[in-house]
Write a protein that holds these residues in place. Sequence first.
Motif, mmCIF file in Angstrom:
data_model
loop_
_atom_site.group_PDB
_atom_site.id
_atom_site.type_symbol
_atom_site.label_atom_id
_atom_site.label_comp_id
_atom_site.label_asym_id
_atom_site.label_seq_id
_atom_site.Cartn_x
_atom_site.Cartn_y
_atom_site.Cartn_z
ATOM 1 N N HIS A 144 0.928 -1.286 -0.187
ATOM 2 C CA HIS A 144 -0.068 0.012 -0.009
ATOM 3 C C HIS A 144 0.833 1.218 0.024
ATOM 4 O O HIS A 144 2.064 1.393 0.313
ATOM 5 C CB HIS A 144 -0.732 0.146 1.204
ATOM 6 C CG HIS A 144 -1.989 -1.014 1.198
ATOM 7 N ND1 HIS A 144 -3.134 -1.066 0.521
ATOM 8 C CD2 HIS A 144 -1.980 -2.208 1.816
ATOM 9 C CE1 HIS A 144 -3.906 -1.980 0.761
ATOM 10 N NE2 HIS A 144 -3.359 -2.965 1.427
ATOM 11 N N ALA A 197 -1.550 1.316 -4.426
ATOM 12 C CA ALA A 197 -1.087 -0.278 -4.102
ATOM 13 C C ALA A 197 -0.306 -0.869 -5.282
ATOM 14 O O ALA A 197 -0.542 -0.381 -6.594
ATOM 15 C CB ALA A 197 -2.155 -1.156 -3.588
ATOM 16 N N PRO A 217 -3.194 0.447 4.941
ATOM 17 C CA PRO A 217 -4.216 0.321 3.832
ATOM 18 C C PRO A 217 -5.163 1.776 4.186
ATOM 19 O O PRO A 217 -5.589 2.202 3.317
ATOM 20 C CB PRO A 217 -4.845 -0.991 3.983
ATOM 21 C CG PRO A 217 -4.792 -1.653 5.014
ATOM 22 C CD PRO A 217 -3.391 -1.131 5.743
#
Length: 483
Positions: free
Chosen positions: A133, A405, A421
């Motif tokens: 991420h 990502a 994330p």
Amino acid sequence: MQRRDFLRFGLLAGGLSAFPGLVPSASAAVTLARRSVLSITLAGGPDFRHLFPPAIAANEASDSYAFRWWAARAASQGIDAAQRNRDGYYQRYSNAYQPLNRPGTATPAGFGILASCGWLKQRWDAGELAIVHNVVGAISRDHAHSLLVMDHGDRSSGPIDNHKPGWGGRLAAALGSNARVAALTSSPRAMCLGPGAGGRASAELVIGLANSRKLALSEKPYTPGGPAWQVASSDKALSLSLKAYYQAKRFSDPALARIANHEKVLRDLGSRVTARLGSGETTASGALVEVPAAIRALYADGLPWKSRYWGMQARNLHDVLTLSDVLNTPVLSMDYGGWDTHKAQQADIEANLDDLFASGKGLDLVWQQLDQAARDNLVIVIYGEFGRQLAANGDAGTDHGRGNAVLVIGGSVKGGVYGMPFPDRELELFGRNLNDDILGQTGIEHVLGSVADWVAGGGTGNSVFNRSNSLIEAGFNPSLLFA
């Protein structure tokens, strides 16, 4: 391949020694004896948050990250205005997504995966998918510039730095031993170009494989003592004459010698490929190694061109892995466009993701052909030039962002979540009803550099990429991406 395309990109500039001898026959399963990387560029800015959204519960609190994310993304998720409430968000998540556990555990990962992406979920469950991420390349939001940065793996690349070599070409050069880059696309990406004179980009290491079943130059086969028309055909006469001419001629002009060498090398390579694969795509059409029927179906007439083009690349990938001992291409390049989803995102992005990641589609079908050694020796890196903004826009789409990502997939990958994330900083942005970015905290060179270390040996990433800058998310160790 057209001869003019071959000469245009300066392919196969090395001598015949660049291509080792043929193995007499190909096994049913495709094997791969050396570590290799497949780069898949998703041009347009893929919204990986749509692929992996936060999990939402039936009784989700209205101040949670998941509730606020789903409220901000309801339009781009295709949720009708009347259903934009807790029940509607949960219904959409339950119907369209599968929840994920952390690999090898019963602990919820906190997010789901689009249910249609069966092959990708299998890789996650097997611990072979790493989701990195908050990765960033360019921050200009400009497609052309941002794609160039990702092709170079170099965040210092400017909008007109087309002269610089790509990261795949630099990696092939670092590998040495006549290693090449296989471009499985209609034309090679800048990622494929290696370093040339004066540090400028060069196509010397690129093999263009836009159609792996039509690599050879025209050369009609004939049986000795067969019909006169076979022996006297214009294609046969031309190929025999050229081979004899180039064998006998000594060129004093380096430019002419270069062209002659291209002709010789391509004819030699074409004959080797034909000897392995045969002609055509099926046994009935002369193939010695068939293109699997399910892969052929991916580019059948009547399908959307984008899907057919991806299917043709899947065929090229199947063939180039089958020919790995002939072509010596440990770096491979594919692409799939159409991710600039400013409007009606759900329909477009989910069709794209289906082509890539569904069971029975491109990557799954090629993966099924690989033996365990090939799966362990192949790493797939999937990325776009930038991500999308956090909230949907007024047209049920999302606009250009920055951070995103990167997906890293393979039998030797240590699967899991890398980077944060759903950070708390985004809660305030949802509350202010702003379109804003995923914060880019890790430069792309750190992710790709770790891939280079794995492919070529520790430390290679430092010679291929500039990892001296400090843009890396706290707690993220790229060296842990591989088991």
